[in-house]
Every structure is written in C-alpha cells, then in structure tokens.
Write a protein that holds these residues in place. Structure first.
Motif, PDB file in Angstrom:
ATOM      1  N   ASN A 263       6.785  -0.530   3.895  1.00 11.88           N
ATOM      2  CA  ASN A 263       7.074   0.953   3.554  1.00 11.88           C
ATOM      3  C   ASN A 263       8.555   1.197   3.184  1.00 11.88           C
ATOM      4  N   ARG A 264       9.497   0.505   4.046  1.00 12.68           N
ATOM      5  CA  ARG A 264      10.904   0.943   3.915  1.00 12.68           C
ATOM      6  C   ARG A 264      11.453   0.036   2.460  1.00 12.68           C
ATOM      7  N   THR A 265      10.869  -0.754   1.946  1.00  9.78           N
ATOM      8  CA  THR A 265      11.316  -1.509   0.770  1.00  9.78           C
ATOM      9  C   THR A 265      10.833  -0.448  -0.289  1.00  9.78           C
ATOM     10  N   PHE A 266       9.677   0.078  -0.512  1.00 10.49           N
ATOM     11  CA  PHE A 266       9.309   0.897  -1.468  1.00 10.49           C
ATOM     12  C   PHE A 266       9.961   2.342  -1.542  1.00 10.49           C
ATOM     13  N   VAL A 267      10.300   2.665  -0.395  1.00  9.00           N
ATOM     14  CA  VAL A 267      11.061   3.954  -0.189  1.00  9.00           C
ATOM     15  C   VAL A 267      12.402   3.679  -0.773  1.00  9.00           C
ATOM     16  N   ALA A 268      13.097   2.532  -0.507  1.00 11.11           N
ATOM     17  CA  ALA A 268      14.222   2.012  -0.610  1.00 11.11           C
ATOM     18  C   ALA A 268      14.504   1.997  -2.373  1.00 11.11           C
ATOM     19  N   LEU A 269      13.533   1.345  -2.873  1.00  5.33           N
ATOM     20  CA  LEU A 269      13.247   1.151  -4.258  1.00  5.33           C
ATOM     21  C   LEU A 269      13.192   2.360  -4.967  1.00  5.33           C
ATOM     22  N   GLY A 270      12.308   3.307  -4.532  1.00  9.75           N
ATOM     23  CA  GLY A 270      12.183   4.668  -5.064  1.00  9.75           C
ATOM     24  C   GLY A 270      13.473   5.409  -5.241  1.00  9.75           C
ATOM     25  N   ALA A 271      14.253   5.469  -3.903  1.00  8.47           N
ATOM     26  CA  ALA A 271      15.611   6.034  -3.974  1.00  8.47           C
ATOM     27  C   ALA A 271      16.614   5.602  -5.022  1.00  8.47           C
ATOM     28  N   ALA A 272      16.358   4.154  -5.150  1.00  5.83           N
ATOM     29  CA  ALA A 272      17.390   3.572  -6.005  1.00  5.83           C
ATOM     30  C   ALA A 272      16.944   3.986  -7.546  1.00  5.83           C
TER      31      ALA A 272
ATOM     32  N   GLU B  63      10.706   7.387 -15.314  1.00  6.29           N
ATOM     33  CA  GLU B  63      11.492   6.846 -14.111  1.00  6.29           C
ATOM     34  C   GLU B  63      11.454   7.879 -12.946  1.00  6.29           C
ATOM     35  N   MET B  64      11.913   9.002 -12.879  1.00  2.54           N
ATOM     36  CA  MET B  64      11.771   9.863 -11.791  1.00  2.54           C
ATOM     37  C   MET B  64      10.276  10.002 -11.216  1.00  2.54           C
ATOM     38  N   TYR B  65       9.394  10.131 -12.164  1.00  2.00           N
ATOM     39  CA  TYR B  65       8.180  10.515 -11.686  1.00  2.00           C
ATOM     40  C   TYR B  65       7.753   9.203 -10.728  1.00  2.00           C
ATOM     41  N   HIS B  66       8.151   7.897 -11.199  1.00  2.00           N
ATOM     42  CA  HIS B  66       7.641   6.751 -10.599  1.00  2.00           C
ATOM     43  C   HIS B  66       8.763   6.399  -9.509  1.00  2.00           C
ATOM     44  N   ALA B  67       9.799   6.810  -9.247  1.00  2.00           N
ATOM     45  CA  ALA B  67      10.761   6.819  -8.179  1.00  2.00           C
ATOM     46  C   ALA B  67      10.137   7.408  -7.176  1.00  2.00           C
ATOM     47  N   LEU B  68       9.667   8.864  -7.305  1.00  2.00           N
ATOM     48  CA  LEU B  68       9.037   9.547  -6.334  1.00  2.00           C
ATOM     49  C   LEU B  68       7.667   8.736  -6.000  1.00  2.00           C
ATOM     50  N   GLY B  69       6.991   8.231  -6.976  1.00  2.00           N
ATOM     51  CA  GLY B  69       5.778   7.664  -6.734  1.00  2.00           C
ATOM     52  C   GLY B  69       6.198   6.422  -5.888  1.00  2.00           C
ATOM     53  N   LEU B  70       7.137   5.732  -5.754  1.00  2.00           N
ATOM     54  CA  LEU B  70       7.080   4.470  -4.929  1.00  2.00           C
ATOM     55  C   LEU B  70       7.571   5.077  -3.486  1.00  2.00           C
ATOM     56  N   ILE B  71       8.557   6.244  -3.506  1.00  2.00           N
ATOM     57  CA  ILE B  71       8.719   6.765  -2.153  1.00  2.00           C
ATOM     58  C   ILE B  71       7.393   7.307  -1.487  1.00  2.00           C
ATOM     59  N   LEU B  72       6.374   7.822  -2.341  1.00  2.00           N
ATOM     60  CA  LEU B  72       5.087   8.236  -1.691  1.00  2.00           C
ATOM     61  C   LEU B  72       4.203   6.912  -1.052  1.00  2.00           C
ATOM     62  N   ILE B  73       4.247   5.934  -2.005  1.00  2.00           N
ATOM     63  CA  ILE B  73       3.538   4.677  -1.543  1.00  2.00           C
ATOM     64  C   ILE B  73       4.248   4.023  -0.285  1.00  2.00           C
ATOM     65  N   GLY B  74       5.535   3.958  -0.106  1.00  2.00           N
ATOM     66  CA  GLY B  74       6.212   3.773   1.096  1.00  2.00           C
ATOM     67  C   GLY B  74       5.776   4.478   2.480  1.00  2.00           C
ATOM     68  N   LEU B  75       5.838   5.962   1.924  1.00  2.00           N
ATOM     69  CA  LEU B  75       5.495   6.700   3.152  1.00  2.00           C
ATOM     70  C   LEU B  75       3.991   6.698   3.621  1.00  2.00           C
ATOM     71  N   ALA B  76       2.875   6.527   2.570  1.00  2.00           N
ATOM     72  CA  ALA B  76       1.823   6.370   2.726  1.00  2.00           C
ATOM     73  C   ALA B  76       1.370   4.929   3.294  1.00  2.00           C
ATOM     74  N   ALA B  77       2.076   4.013   2.982  1.00  2.00           N
ATOM     75  CA  ALA B  77       2.043   2.576   4.079  1.00  2.00           C
ATOM     76  C   ALA B  77       2.335   2.917   5.498  1.00  2.00           C
ATOM     77  N   ALA B  78       2.986   3.798   5.944  1.00  2.00           N
ATOM     78  CA  ALA B  78       3.438   4.280   7.170  1.00  2.00           C
ATOM     79  C   ALA B  78       2.299   4.869   7.664  1.00  2.00           C
ATOM     80  N   HIS B  79       1.726   5.724   6.983  1.00  2.00           N
ATOM     81  CA  HIS B  79       0.600   6.521   7.403  1.00  2.00           C
ATOM     82  C   HIS B  79      -0.758   5.918   7.554  1.00  2.00           C
ATOM     83  N   LEU B  80      -0.909   5.021   6.363  1.00  2.00           N
ATOM     84  CA  LEU B  80      -2.368   4.531   6.235  1.00  2.00           C
ATOM     85  C   LEU B  80      -2.360   2.993   6.585  1.00  2.00           C
ATOM     86  N   GLY B  81      -1.074   2.615   7.018  1.00  2.00           N
ATOM     87  CA  GLY B  81      -1.079   1.138   7.493  1.00  2.00           C
ATOM     88  C   GLY B  81      -0.698   0.170   6.148  1.00  2.00           C
ATOM     89  N   ARG B  82      -0.246  -0.946   6.543  1.00  2.00           N
ATOM     90  CA  ARG B  82      -0.178  -1.945   5.405  1.00  2.00           C
ATOM     91  C   ARG B  82      -1.396  -2.405   4.674  1.00  2.00           C
TER      92      ARG B  82
END
Length: 128
Positions: free
Chosen positions: A2-11, A46-65
């Motif tokens: 989850n942190r990896t995808f949030v960080a990649l999305g932020a980058a 790029e921006m849509y998918h930056a936000l999408g990556l952040i969502l995936i990271g947050l979803a992993a925290a909520h739904l589990g890996r």
C-alpha cells in the motif's frame, strides 16, 4: 504494497505538475496544435493514474493485500509510464516511432482498472 503504490502515485502526480509547467511555458510555444493536444492527453492520463495508484494503495490498506491489487498497481504504474511516457517522448524529442508503445500502455491501464475492480469485488486471493 500500500505504501509503495501511494508513493508511486504521489511521485507521478509531482512529475505531472512539472510536465504541466513545461507544457505551459515551453511546449505550447514550440509545437503545433496537434502535438500540444497529444501532450495534454499524456498529462491528463498521468494525473488520473497517479490518483488511481494512490487509490490502489489505500484500497490495499482497507481490503488487505491481494494478488489482484498487486497486479493492478504494477500494471497501472507500467501502463502510465508506457502511455504518457511515450507521448511525452513523441512530442518533446520528435521520436514518432516510440508511439508503438502507447497502445500497450493503454491496454495495461485498462487491465489495471479491471483487476482493481476484481480486487474490490473478490478481495482474494490473499498474499501471505
């Protein structure tokens, strides 16, 4: 995961803002309207998918890996690099041959959203 995808999305979001500034201050004055439109498509995706990556990271925290989320995240990241990256190179360097990569990036993005959907519905199989 989850942190990896949030960080990649932020980058990617940061890079998008930098490329947007480049678009406004340099690209706009140097290319024709068609290439400027292509550059802006790359920015938007790029921006849509930056936000999408952040969502995936947050979803992993909520739904589990899960394998679904892991695959969705990496496909979204790779797809963004291929899609937006190839369009940036096309416009900035004039390398039109790199556009052959763009549809693979787009397909990766579509598949990433599909896998994200499956992860949200199934939530499994879990990684250990």
């Amino acid at each position: 995961m989850n942190r990896t995808f949030v960080a990649l999305g932020a980058a990617l979001g940061m890079i998008d803002i930098m490329m947007g500034a480049l678009s406004d201050h340099v690209v706009h004055a140097e290319v024709d309207a068609h290439l400027f439109r292509i550059f802006n498509i790359a920015l938007r995706f790029e921006m849509y998918h930056a936000l999408g990556l952040i969502l995936i990271g947050l979803a992993a925290a909520h739904l589990g890996r899960s394998r679904w989320l892991l695959a969705a995240g990496w496909l979204m990241f790779a797809g963004t690099l291929m899609f937006s990256g190839s369009l940036y190179i096309l416009v900035l360097a004039g390398l039109h041959g790199v556009a052959i990569v763009t549809p693979f990036g787009g397909s990766s993005l579509i598949l990433s959203w599909l896998l994200f959907t499956v992860a949200a519905i199934k939530g499994a199989p879990k990684l250990h």
